[in-house]
Write a protein that holds these residues in place. Sequence first.
Motif, PDB file in Angstrom:
ATOM      1  N   GLN A  19       9.999 -35.776  40.645  1.00 50.45           N
ATOM      2  CA  GLN A  19      11.063 -36.480  39.856  1.00 50.45           C
ATOM      3  C   GLN A  19      11.777 -37.837  40.901  1.00 50.45           C
ATOM      4  O   GLN A  19      12.485 -38.716  40.413  1.00 50.45           O
ATOM      5  CB  GLN A  19      12.721 -35.211  39.451  1.00 50.45           C
ATOM      6  N   ASP A  20      11.629 -37.024  42.343  1.00 48.90           N
ATOM      7  CA  ASP A  20      12.245 -37.943  43.329  1.00 48.90           C
ATOM      8  C   ASP A  20      12.152 -39.124  43.440  1.00 48.90           C
ATOM      9  O   ASP A  20      12.451 -40.440  43.903  1.00 48.90           O
ATOM     10  CB  ASP A  20      12.268 -36.956  44.900  1.00 48.90           C
ATOM     11  N   SER A  53      14.635 -34.413  32.183  1.00 49.95           N
ATOM     12  CA  SER A  53      16.075 -34.986  32.637  1.00 49.95           C
ATOM     13  C   SER A  53      17.484 -34.915  32.067  1.00 49.95           C
ATOM     14  O   SER A  53      18.411 -34.786  32.526  1.00 49.95           O
ATOM     15  CB  SER A  53      15.705 -36.919  32.347  1.00 49.95           C
ATOM     16  N   ASN A 106      13.208 -31.708  27.456  1.00 45.82           N
ATOM     17  CA  ASN A 106      12.661 -31.042  28.286  1.00 45.82           C
ATOM     18  C   ASN A 106      11.336 -30.692  28.592  1.00 45.82           C
ATOM     19  O   ASN A 106      10.926 -29.893  28.803  1.00 45.82           O
ATOM     20  CB  ASN A 106      13.425 -30.149  28.888  1.00 45.82           C
ATOM     21  N   THR A 129       6.673 -33.474  28.635  1.00 44.61           N
ATOM     22  CA  THR A 129       5.993 -33.597  30.449  1.00 44.61           C
ATOM     23  C   THR A 129       5.140 -34.271  30.337  1.00 44.61           C
ATOM     24  O   THR A 129       4.988 -33.900  31.228  1.00 44.61           O
ATOM     25  CB  THR A 129       6.514 -32.185  30.674  1.00 44.61           C
ATOM     26  N   SER A 174       3.391 -40.252  36.037  1.00 44.85           N
ATOM     27  CA  SER A 174       4.242 -41.048  37.161  1.00 44.85           C
ATOM     28  C   SER A 174       2.645 -42.017  38.225  1.00 44.85           C
ATOM     29  O   SER A 174       3.180 -42.831  38.257  1.00 44.85           O
ATOM     30  CB  SER A 174       4.760 -40.176  38.090  1.00 44.85           C
ATOM     31  N   TRP A 196      13.013 -40.549  39.195  1.00 45.90           N
ATOM     32  CA  TRP A 196      13.986 -40.513  38.203  1.00 45.90           C
ATOM     33  C   TRP A 196      15.503 -41.954  39.054  1.00 45.90           C
ATOM     34  O   TRP A 196      15.921 -42.133  38.500  1.00 45.90           O
ATOM     35  CB  TRP A 196      14.785 -39.313  38.894  1.00 45.90           C
ATOM     36  N   PHE A 224      10.296 -36.515  32.034  1.00 43.13           N
ATOM     37  CA  PHE A 224      10.034 -35.769  33.596  1.00 43.13           C
ATOM     38  C   PHE A 224      11.585 -34.883  33.479  1.00 43.13           C
ATOM     39  O   PHE A 224      11.805 -35.124  34.932  1.00 43.13           O
ATOM     40  CB  PHE A 224      10.267 -36.978  34.452  1.00 43.13           C
ATOM     41  N   THR A 232       7.451 -30.570  40.900  1.00 47.49           N
ATOM     42  CA  THR A 232       8.150 -30.938  39.720  1.00 47.49           C
ATOM     43  C   THR A 232       9.548 -31.522  40.537  1.00 47.49           C
ATOM     44  O   THR A 232       9.766 -32.638  40.057  1.00 47.49           O
ATOM     45  CB  THR A 232       9.212 -29.986  39.098  1.00 47.49           C
ATOM     46  N   ARG A 233       9.986 -31.402  41.468  1.00 49.73           N
ATOM     47  CA  ARG A 233      11.517 -31.759  41.592  1.00 49.73           C
ATOM     48  C   ARG A 233      10.527 -32.868  43.244  1.00 49.73           C
ATOM     49  O   ARG A 233      11.358 -34.196  42.672  1.00 49.73           O
ATOM     50  CB  ARG A 233      11.773 -31.319  43.039  1.00 49.73           C
TER      51      ARG A 233
END
Lengths: 539, 107
Positions: A426-427, A199, A205, A208, A481, A430, A197, A422-423
Amino acid sequence: MAFPPTAASSVPTASLELDADVLVIGGGPAGTWAAIAAAARGAKVVLADKGFCGSSGATAPSGTGVWYVPPDPARRAKAMNSRWDLGGRLADPAWMRRVLDRTYDNVNRLAEWGYPFSDDADGRSIRNGLDGPDYMRLMRKRTKAAGVKILDHSPALELLRDDGGAVAGAAGVRRQKADTWLVRANAVVIATGGCAFLSKALGCNVLTGDGLLFAAELGAELSGMEFSTAYAMALEGGSVTKTRFYDWATFTFEDGSPIPGAASKGGRSVIARVLQSRRVFAQLDKADAETEQAMRYAQPNFFLPLDRVGIDPFRQRFPVTLLLEGTVRGTGGLRIVDSTCATTVPGLYAAGDAATRELVCGAFTGGGSHNAAWAMSSGYWAGSAAGEHGRHLRGRNRTVLRAGGVGIADGPGRAIDAAALTRAVQDEVWPYDRNYLRSGERLTDSLGRLDGLWRGARMAQAASLDEAQRTREGVAMLATSRWMYRSALSRTESRGMHKREDFPEKDDSQLHYTTSGGLDEIWIGHERAPSPEVEVLAA
Amino acid sequence: MIEVISEDRCTGCNICVNVCPTNVFAPAAGGIPVIARQDDCQTCFMCEVYCPDDALYVAPHATEITHVTAAELEERDLFGSYRRSIGWIRGGRPRPAPEIMQRLEHR
Ligand SMILES: Cc1cc2nc3c(=O)[nH]c(=O)nc-3n(C[C@H](O)[C@H](O)[C@H](O)COP(=O)(O)OP(=O)(O)OC[C@H]3O[C@@H](n4cnc5c(N)ncnc54)[C@H](O)[C@@H]3O)c2cc1C
Ligand code: SF4
Ligand code: SF4
């Protein structure tokens, strides 16, 4: 430039078109072993990597321990048992044995190929560790020497299929040339690594979950996606997620007082809990001068960032963080249906972190050398079988169709904003209190938003050539996810790395593998683990 | 994050353009490469390892820029320090005596 829409009738084209018996997607250890093994079966092989085969992926920038155990029954049994309960008894002893055998052979072959192993006091070569840069440089060289054509900086974006649903190759972009590639192949090995993800955990990176998405678009199944909660320790703000030496650390709050119960092993969730609201400091104060010398030799890149910022980790406290490594040091991935590492899709094989590692690790891997062993063994098997399969179908005239969906097939909506997607993913994945320390309520809450993101994304028009890679990465992370959290929701117990706050205990009525799949609708299934009742394993 | 390409050291061989897994560099016609996509740097240090002229510096900070300069790095002898630390130099990385290496085993 827009991608041509996916239409069952459209014959895909690209700037560079190649024909091969086998296409390997991903050039880490799993992919390079697969390519070499396929070539050894007489197959014509192409390997495409998103980055550069030799420096890309999770192994290249690291040192890596390897599960190299000589074929002495007592030592083999010890090696197997040391991980049996840790993995929640979901591993398959038969697979553990064959991975130990295969790894032993492969590592010995590395020695024949000139890998510079050092000797111990009795002059015996030490073969249970590899330096990533050396290992992967050698693997690139051997891959080329085997006659494999390598496409660097050529991320795959989708698989190709024939009209019967079997895999028929893949297509992607050449990002340094701003054009496209396509390889028609009768067998494909997915070796795209795990999913971390973005990170920034060391070397991760490029990982994915792309291969999981591509395979699922052809109907492949996953397994063990709940075992995706690997978080590794690093200097705060850093990237070097080498965790072993934290075994020698004391963990403290900012004021210097010890954190009760905090430890790298068996106390990492305590650290995660504290990190939600406060900083955590470490100091390697349990190591003496000689241990320090050994450590500096064994993992120089653990120390390099600290040296560069002027911290002496043995004598000074330094702030640490936990970075998500997802399935890279988790165990979930594509489901494997037989000893050749075949998936449920004809012609499609999976290896390394992209394939489920439950077979050797069960519900936990984290640190340890099983991952490297699995990558080289599964790569070898997948490549050998793909080589046979690909050569067997040589000369068949097959219809080749695109199989890629969300993000590169055309829909009526606006194109996906890859950075925003992506954000948003990640929210959800993560935060320690969502992924590491799970609860049914929070998983359901996250899934509500993730499913919503999927419904939006699937209406989007195709990404431009420039945005295609990032868009598909975002879509792949989103899909990953959702398999993770649906699987996690279905396992109403804590086992291995999967920890549920609402179900903190093991429940032995759940000694099964959680299978999953699907994109618009995600399904969950169960398969009983092979021999969870066995207390002690024999070699 | 990647921060510095030393103009004095770089010979423009473009190896870094090739080996960077996340495609951070872009070649410049007839000159030395540019750091074109710094945000994409994953702080993996591979470019430093592969640079034949020790012309690159990756700060260990993955999420912020430190603004370190080539002059400061020369002064602190940091160019090439990653390559040296992992032993990609003549003679490799000397292994301590076995008794010392055994210290890592009992934890
Ligand atoms: C910091 C760290 C330390 C570790 N230490 C150990 C250890 O000591 N022992 C151990 O056993 N394991 C360790 N691991 C785990 C180990 O590194 C992995 O299990 C191993 O790298 C998996 O190999 P792989 O070939 O499957 O994937 P990778 O090595 O990650 O390679 C995947 C490759 O696929 C490429 N790729 C991805 N997507 C695409 C696409 N769409 N198209 C084309 N190519 C693509 C990537 O660029 C990459 O080159 C560690 C992991 C990390 C992060
Ligand atoms: S690898 Fe080093 S010398 Fe070559 S172009 Fe890059 S910075 Fe310059
Ligand atoms: S540190 Fe890694 S990601 Fe960053 S520029 Fe260098 S090679 Fe590329």
